[in-house]
Design a protein around this motif. Structure first.
Motif, PDB file in Angstrom:
ATOM      1  N   UNK A  49       0.848  -1.175   0.000  1.00 10.23           N
ATOM      2  CA  UNK A  49       0.000   0.000   0.000  1.00 10.23           C
ATOM      3  C   UNK A  49       0.895   1.239   0.000  1.00 10.23           C
ATOM      4  N   UNK A  50       0.584   2.187  -0.879  1.00 10.02           N
ATOM      5  CA  UNK A  50       1.370   3.407  -0.959  1.00 10.02           C
ATOM      6  C   UNK A  50       0.670   4.591  -0.301  1.00 10.02           C
ATOM      7  N   UNK A  89      -7.836  -1.831  -3.804  1.00  4.24           N
ATOM      8  CA  UNK A  89      -8.863  -2.496  -4.602  1.00  4.24           C
ATOM      9  C   UNK A  89      -8.283  -3.194  -5.832  1.00  4.24           C
ATOM     10  N   UNK A  90      -7.009  -2.990  -6.109  1.00  7.15           N
ATOM     11  CA  UNK A  90      -6.352  -3.665  -7.229  1.00  7.15           C
ATOM     12  C   UNK A  90      -4.999  -4.197  -6.761  1.00  7.15           C
ATOM     13  N   UNK A  91      -4.485  -5.157  -7.510  1.00 11.03           N
ATOM     14  CA  UNK A  91      -3.167  -5.715  -7.198  1.00 11.03           C
ATOM     15  C   UNK A  91      -2.189  -5.322  -8.298  1.00 11.03           C
ATOM     16  N   UNK A  92      -0.984  -5.034  -7.885  1.00 13.85           N
ATOM     17  CA  UNK A  92       0.075  -4.627  -8.790  1.00 13.85           C
ATOM     18  C   UNK A  92       1.226  -5.611  -8.640  1.00 13.85           C
ATOM     19  N   UNK A  93       1.810  -6.063  -9.746  1.00 17.50           N
ATOM     20  CA  UNK A  93       2.976  -6.949  -9.668  1.00 17.50           C
ATOM     21  C   UNK A  93       4.161  -6.134  -9.158  1.00 17.50           C
ATOM     22  N   UNK A  94       4.852  -6.672  -8.143  1.00 18.51           N
ATOM     23  CA  UNK A  94       5.958  -5.936  -7.533  1.00 18.51           C
ATOM     24  C   UNK A  94       6.894  -6.905  -6.839  1.00 18.51           C
ATOM     25  N   UNK A 133      -1.049  -4.818  -2.826  1.00 15.80           N
ATOM     26  CA  UNK A 133      -2.358  -4.169  -2.916  1.00 15.80           C
ATOM     27  C   UNK A 133      -2.214  -2.656  -3.050  1.00 15.80           C
ATOM     28  N   UNK A 134      -2.992  -2.087  -3.961  1.00 21.39           N
ATOM     29  CA  UNK A 134      -2.968  -0.635  -4.175  1.00 21.39           C
ATOM     30  C   UNK A 134      -4.374  -0.103  -4.418  1.00 21.39           C
ATOM     31  N   UNK A 135      -4.565   1.169  -4.132  1.00 27.13           N
ATOM     32  CA  UNK A 135      -5.797   1.833  -4.552  1.00 27.13           C
ATOM     33  C   UNK A 135      -5.642   2.129  -6.055  1.00 27.13           C
ATOM     34  N   UNK A 183      -2.514   3.445 -10.881  1.00 29.46           N
ATOM     35  CA  UNK A 183      -2.367   4.219 -12.123  1.00 29.46           C
ATOM     36  C   UNK A 183      -1.070   5.031 -12.118  1.00 29.46           C
ATOM     37  N   UNK A 184      -0.727   5.611 -10.992  1.00 29.18           N
ATOM     38  CA  UNK A 184       0.506   6.392 -10.898  1.00 29.18           C
ATOM     39  C   UNK A 184       1.734   5.493 -11.091  1.00 29.18           C
TER      40      UNK A 184
END
Length: 67
Positions: free
Chosen positions: A1-2, A8-13, A36-38, A43-44
């Motif tokens: 989380x940033x 609400x979305x998952x980002x590969x990291x 997990x990210x909003x 998008x950012x």
């Protein structure tokens, strides 16, 4: 989380899905490869790491005749 918003979305990291596939990952979508990210943070981060879009690398290769 940033940020403090609900995720609400998952980002590969730390590696992108494409990088994981290129490295032969058997399950690039495994939970330990996601964060997990909003939507706003997702998008950012996408804009920062893929400034011309998700398929920019593949488009560039096709246009230059490399693939």
């Amino acid at each position: 989380m940033l940020c403090a918003q609900p995720a609400v979305v998952a980002d590969h990291f730390p590696l992108s899905r494409r990088q994981l596939i290129d490295q032969g990952a058997t399950d690039p979508d495994a939970p330990e490869r996601l964060r997990p990210l909003c939507v706003r943070c997702h998008n950012r981060e996408t804009a920062r790491h893929q400034p011309r879009g998700f398929a920019a690398e593949r488009r560039s290769e096709r246009e230059s005749g490399l693939s």
